[in-house]
Write a protein that holds these residues in place. Structure first.
Motif, PDB file in Angstrom:
ATOM      1  N   LYS A   2     -17.445  32.837  28.844  1.00  0.00           N
ATOM      2  CA  LYS A   2     -16.624  33.093  27.505  1.00  0.00           C
ATOM      3  C   LYS A   2     -17.747  32.454  26.370  1.00  0.00           C
ATOM      4  CE  LYS A   2     -13.086  35.092  29.110  1.00  0.00           C
ATOM      5  NZ  LYS A   2     -12.674  36.347  28.972  1.00  0.00           N
ATOM      6  N   HIS A   3     -17.490  32.945  25.183  1.00  0.00           N
ATOM      7  CA  HIS A   3     -18.140  32.791  23.876  1.00  0.00           C
ATOM      8  C   HIS A   3     -17.148  32.481  22.770  1.00  0.00           C
ATOM      9  CE1 HIS A   3     -22.114  33.831  25.841  1.00  0.00           C
ATOM     10  NE2 HIS A   3     -21.550  34.834  26.278  1.00  0.00           N
ATOM     11  N   LYS A   4     -17.408  31.698  21.958  1.00  0.00           N
ATOM     12  CA  LYS A   4     -16.564  31.461  20.713  1.00  0.00           C
ATOM     13  C   LYS A   4     -17.235  32.207  19.722  1.00  0.00           C
ATOM     14  CE  LYS A   4     -13.453  29.183  18.463  1.00  0.00           C
ATOM     15  NZ  LYS A   4     -11.614  28.822  19.007  1.00  0.00           N
ATOM     16  N   ILE A   5     -16.361  33.135  19.131  1.00  0.00           N
ATOM     17  CA  ILE A   5     -16.986  34.067  18.158  1.00  0.00           C
ATOM     18  C   ILE A   5     -16.507  33.681  16.809  1.00  0.00           C
ATOM     19  CG2 ILE A   5     -16.893  36.530  17.374  1.00  0.00           C
ATOM     20  CD1 ILE A   5     -16.673  37.251  20.488  1.00  0.00           C
ATOM     21  N   LEU A   6     -17.202  33.683  15.717  1.00  0.00           N
ATOM     22  CA  LEU A   6     -16.759  33.386  14.346  1.00  0.00           C
ATOM     23  C   LEU A   6     -17.083  34.690  13.754  1.00  0.00           C
ATOM     24  CD1 LEU A   6     -15.776  31.631  12.129  1.00  0.00           C
ATOM     25  CD2 LEU A   6     -17.956  31.043  11.593  1.00  0.00           C
ATOM     26  N   VAL A   7     -16.198  35.334  12.912  1.00  0.00           N
ATOM     27  CA  VAL A   7     -16.129  36.476  12.190  1.00  0.00           C
ATOM     28  C   VAL A   7     -16.120  35.857  10.719  1.00  0.00           C
ATOM     29  CG1 VAL A   7     -15.178  38.616  11.541  1.00  0.00           C
ATOM     30  CG2 VAL A   7     -15.305  37.948  14.088  1.00  0.00           C
ATOM     31  N   THR A   8     -17.252  36.269  10.037  1.00  0.00           N
ATOM     32  CA  THR A   8     -17.324  36.173   8.513  1.00  0.00           C
ATOM     33  C   THR A   8     -16.747  37.367   7.931  1.00  0.00           C
ATOM     34  OG1 THR A   8     -19.454  36.841   8.279  1.00  0.00           O
ATOM     35  CG2 THR A   8     -19.301  34.673   8.936  1.00  0.00           C
ATOM     36  N   ALA A  59     -22.163  29.940  -0.499  1.00  0.00           N
ATOM     37  CA  ALA A  59     -23.044  29.132  -1.378  1.00  0.00           C
ATOM     38  C   ALA A  59     -22.934  27.805  -1.109  1.00  0.00           C
ATOM     39  CB  ALA A  59     -22.339  29.486  -2.677  1.00  0.00           C
ATOM     40  N   ASN A  60     -22.374  27.123  -0.221  1.00  0.00           N
ATOM     41  CA  ASN A  60     -22.247  25.865   0.204  1.00  0.00           C
ATOM     42  C   ASN A  60     -22.639  25.523   1.642  1.00  0.00           C
ATOM     43  OD1 ASN A  60     -21.204  23.383   0.679  1.00  0.00           O
ATOM     44  ND2 ASN A  60     -19.523  23.269  -0.394  1.00  0.00           N
ATOM     45  N   LYS A  61     -23.770  25.165   1.929  1.00  0.00           N
ATOM     46  CA  LYS A  61     -24.496  24.903   3.198  1.00  0.00           C
ATOM     47  C   LYS A  61     -23.493  23.962   3.985  1.00  0.00           C
ATOM     48  CE  LYS A  61     -28.517  23.878   5.531  1.00  0.00           C
ATOM     49  NZ  LYS A  61     -29.793  23.171   5.473  1.00  0.00           N
ATOM     50  N   LYS A  62     -23.192  22.901   3.236  1.00  0.00           N
ATOM     51  CA  LYS A  62     -22.368  21.921   4.069  1.00  0.00           C
ATOM     52  C   LYS A  62     -20.978  22.311   4.699  1.00  0.00           C
ATOM     53  CE  LYS A  62     -24.234  17.700   1.758  1.00  0.00           C
ATOM     54  NZ  LYS A  62     -23.992  16.486   0.872  1.00  0.00           N
ATOM     55  N   SER A  63     -20.318  23.401   3.893  1.00  0.00           N
ATOM     56  CA  SER A  63     -19.109  23.865   4.361  1.00  0.00           C
ATOM     57  C   SER A  63     -19.267  24.553   5.495  1.00  0.00           C
ATOM     58  CB  SER A  63     -18.457  24.601   3.220  1.00  0.00           C
ATOM     59  OG  SER A  63     -19.222  25.829   2.998  1.00  0.00           O
ATOM     60  N   LEU A  64     -20.462  25.407   5.507  1.00  0.00           N
ATOM     61  CA  LEU A  64     -21.061  26.096   6.554  1.00  0.00           C
ATOM     62  C   LEU A  64     -21.221  25.432   7.843  1.00  0.00           C
ATOM     63  CD1 LEU A  64     -23.250  28.745   4.872  1.00  0.00           C
ATOM     64  CD2 LEU A  64     -20.896  29.189   5.553  1.00  0.00           C
ATOM     65  N   ILE A  65     -22.141  24.340   7.732  1.00  0.00           N
ATOM     66  CA  ILE A  65     -22.358  23.693   8.932  1.00  0.00           C
ATOM     67  C   ILE A  65     -20.933  23.105   9.577  1.00  0.00           C
ATOM     68  CG2 ILE A  65     -23.376  21.187   9.594  1.00  0.00           C
ATOM     69  CD1 ILE A  65     -25.386  21.784   7.476  1.00  0.00           C
ATOM     70  N   LYS A  66     -20.156  22.616   8.663  1.00  0.00           N
ATOM     71  CA  LYS A  66     -18.822  22.106   9.285  1.00  0.00           C
ATOM     72  C   LYS A  66     -17.968  23.253  10.044  1.00  0.00           C
ATOM     73  CE  LYS A  66     -14.707  19.863   7.904  1.00  0.00           C
ATOM     74  NZ  LYS A  66     -13.842  19.392   6.783  1.00  0.00           N
ATOM     75  N   ALA A  67     -17.916  24.336   9.372  1.00  0.00           N
ATOM     76  CA  ALA A  67     -17.456  25.449   9.882  1.00  0.00           C
ATOM     77  C   ALA A  67     -18.032  26.231  11.354  1.00  0.00           C
ATOM     78  CB  ALA A  67     -17.355  26.804   8.921  1.00  0.00           C
ATOM     79  N   PHE A  68     -19.478  25.937  11.415  1.00  0.00           N
ATOM     80  CA  PHE A  68     -20.009  26.703  12.414  1.00  0.00           C
ATOM     81  C   PHE A  68     -19.937  25.739  13.666  1.00  0.00           C
ATOM     82  CE2 PHE A  68     -23.288  29.425   9.679  1.00  0.00           C
ATOM     83  CZ  PHE A  68     -22.128  30.064   9.310  1.00  0.00           C
ATOM     84  N   TYR A  69     -19.521  24.509  13.497  1.00  0.00           N
ATOM     85  CA  TYR A  69     -19.542  23.714  14.825  1.00  0.00           C
ATOM     86  C   TYR A  69     -18.683  24.280  15.877  1.00  0.00           C
ATOM     87  CZ  TYR A  69     -22.489  19.780  13.062  1.00  0.00           C
ATOM     88  OH  TYR A  69     -23.804  19.016  13.079  1.00  0.00           O
ATOM     89  N   GLY A  70     -19.058  24.307  17.142  1.00  0.00           N
ATOM     90  CA  GLY A  70     -18.239  24.688  18.334  1.00  0.00           C
ATOM     91  C   GLY A  70     -18.321  26.231  18.655  1.00  0.00           C
ATOM     92  N   ILE A  71     -19.198  27.070  17.381  1.00  0.00           N
ATOM     93  CA  ILE A  71     -19.392  28.697  17.654  1.00  0.00           C
ATOM     94  C   ILE A  71     -20.559  28.988  18.453  1.00  0.00           C
ATOM     95  CG2 ILE A  71     -19.755  30.645  16.053  1.00  0.00           C
ATOM     96  CD1 ILE A  71     -16.856  29.146  15.973  1.00  0.00           C
ATOM     97  N   ASP A  72     -20.427  29.812  19.108  1.00  0.00           N
ATOM     98  CA  ASP A  72     -21.711  30.408  19.983  1.00  0.00           C
ATOM     99  C   ASP A  72     -22.006  31.628  19.307  1.00  0.00           C
ATOM    100  OD1 ASP A  72     -21.341  28.751  22.263  1.00  0.00           O
ATOM    101  OD2 ASP A  72     -19.267  29.704  22.545  1.00  0.00           O
ATOM    102  N   ILE A  73     -21.175  32.634  18.920  1.00  0.00           N
ATOM    103  CA  ILE A  73     -21.937  33.928  18.347  1.00  0.00           C
ATOM    104  C   ILE A  73     -21.280  33.879  16.986  1.00  0.00           C
ATOM    105  CG2 ILE A  73     -21.679  36.333  18.465  1.00  0.00           C
ATOM    106  CD1 ILE A  73     -21.230  35.781  21.476  1.00  0.00           C
ATOM    107  N   LEU A  74     -22.025  34.133  15.959  1.00  0.00           N
ATOM    108  CA  LEU A  74     -21.919  34.577  14.566  1.00  0.00           C
ATOM    109  C   LEU A  74     -21.788  35.836  14.209  1.00  0.00           C
ATOM    110  CD1 LEU A  74     -21.166  33.048  11.871  1.00  0.00           C
ATOM    111  CD2 LEU A  74     -23.618  33.060  11.442  1.00  0.00           C
ATOM    112  N   TYR A  75     -20.827  36.448  13.708  1.00  0.00           N
ATOM    113  CA  TYR A  75     -20.555  37.844  13.371  1.00  0.00           C
ATOM    114  C   TYR A  75     -20.780  37.550  11.784  1.00  0.00           C
ATOM    115  CZ  TYR A  75     -19.181  42.756  12.114  1.00  0.00           C
ATOM    116  OH  TYR A  75     -19.157  43.869  11.486  1.00  0.00           O
ATOM    117  N   PHE A  76     -22.002  37.862  11.014  1.00  0.00           N
ATOM    118  CA  PHE A  76     -22.508  37.693   9.881  1.00  0.00           C
ATOM    119  C   PHE A  76     -22.414  38.673   8.953  1.00  0.00           C
ATOM    120  CE2 PHE A  76     -26.643  36.006   7.631  1.00  0.00           C
ATOM    121  CZ  PHE A  76     -26.120  35.923   6.416  1.00  0.00           C
ATOM    122  N   VAL A  77     -21.210  39.007   8.081  1.00  0.00           N
ATOM    123  CA  VAL A  77     -21.312  39.981   7.381  1.00  0.00           C
ATOM    124  C   VAL A  77     -21.997  39.726   5.948  1.00  0.00           C
ATOM    125  CG1 VAL A  77     -19.585  41.478   5.790  1.00  0.00           C
ATOM    126  CG2 VAL A  77     -19.037  40.861   8.210  1.00  0.00           C
TER     127      VAL A  77
END
Length: 296
Positions: A2-8, A59-77
């Motif tokens: 299982k992977h944790k997927i984040l959809v942007t 536009a806010n890298k710090k917000s992305l770092i926080k959001a990306f923790y725990g994610i394995d796969i990033l769907y990057f739109v």
């Protein structure tokens, strides 16, 4: 595994299609969405459905770092802002690298002449730069290069009401062909990739429609759908801009319409690869069906 997927882009047309398909194919706990404003109605709906909602802004890298923790796969739109896209995308890739995301699926774009001399280079060259950021990051990737969305057709020629008033498709696209793809076909294929990431590791795929088509043919198909003759006329670009000015279109809109029309005329989107058909296991939705759903 299982992977944790984040959809942007989960509040947009493509991202929402992807997340809706994923909810039918994997457990809710494997999914997360990235939104800029969690108070928006769609974000609230995702949360009520049990999907983890993360707040972040390209536009806010710090917000992305926080959001990306725990994610394995990033769907990057890709971002919609052509002028700022390079910096926004660099933030995404750097944040993904910093938190250890394992795999990025990036929605890029197709164009034949991938040089600065191309008429659409100012609009799409940022995709090439983003692809390079991703490849240089060391993160496993899948780059999916989208042809023009079929939904763009209505943007270029108008809706049914507008077409029936003029009974004319007026665009400087000459006899150029485009391999338009409905977003739902792209979403279906990309969900397959998200759920089978190792199969598509470090691959670049071109996602084109199965049916290259000209606007002259589109006019004929729409004529049959609305039972009215819809004529196609391709002016030169100077005349086109002058006519659009008479109708009061903003200059930036005229420039986008002109740029993409000329690119179509030059065959930039007449792509023949069958990567999308292979992932789908079928041909893409026929344009006749898509146009009927749009203009019936």
């Amino acid at each position: 595994m299982k992977h944790k997927i984040l959809v942007t882009g989960a509040s947009g047309g493509l991202g929402s299609l992807v997340i809706n398909l994923l909810t039918k194919k994997t457990e809710i706990e494997n999914l997360a969405v990235l939104v800029r404003d969690e108070t928006k109605e769609l974000a609230k709906r995702y949360k009520s459905d049990g999907i983890e909602v993360k707040t972040g802004d390209y536009a806010n890298k710090k917000s992305l770092i926080k959001a990306f923790y725990g994610i394995d796969i990033l769907y990057f739109v890709s971002a919609g802002d052509d002028h700022q896209r390079v910096q926004l995308h660099e933030n995404v890739v750097n944040a993904a690298k910093e938190v250890g995301i394992k795999h990025i699926i990036y929605t890029s774009g197709v164009w034949k002449d991938e040089t600065i001399s191309s008429s659409i280079a100012p609009l799409v060259a940022s995709h090439k730069q983003t692809e390079n950021f991703i490849k240089s990051s060391g993160i496993t990737y899948t780059i999916v290069k989208h042809n023009l969305y079929a939904e763009v057709i209505e943007m270029l020629i108008g809706n049914k009401s507008q077409l029936l008033k003029t009974k004319t498709i007026y665009l400087p696209t000459a006899s150029g062909l485009s391999s338009f793809v409905p977003k739902k076909d792209l979403a279906e294929a990309e969900v397959t990739i998200l759920l089978n990431p190792t199969t598509y590791a470090n691959k670049t795929l071109e996602f084109n429609g199965s049916e290259p088509i000209s606007f002259s043919e589109i006019a004929n198909k729409i004529s049959a759908i609305v039972n009215e003759p819809i004529h196609y006329f391709s002016p030169d670009v100077t005349e086109f801009k002058a006519e659009m000015n008479k109708f009061g279109l903003p200059n930036h809109v005229i420039e986008i319409l002109s740029t993409f029309s000329l690119a179509i005329a030059k065959g930039e989107f007449d792509q023949q690869s069958f990567d999308l058909e292979k992932v789908l296991g079928r041909k893409t939705t026929p344009l006749s069906k898509f146009l009927e759903e749009t203009y019936k």
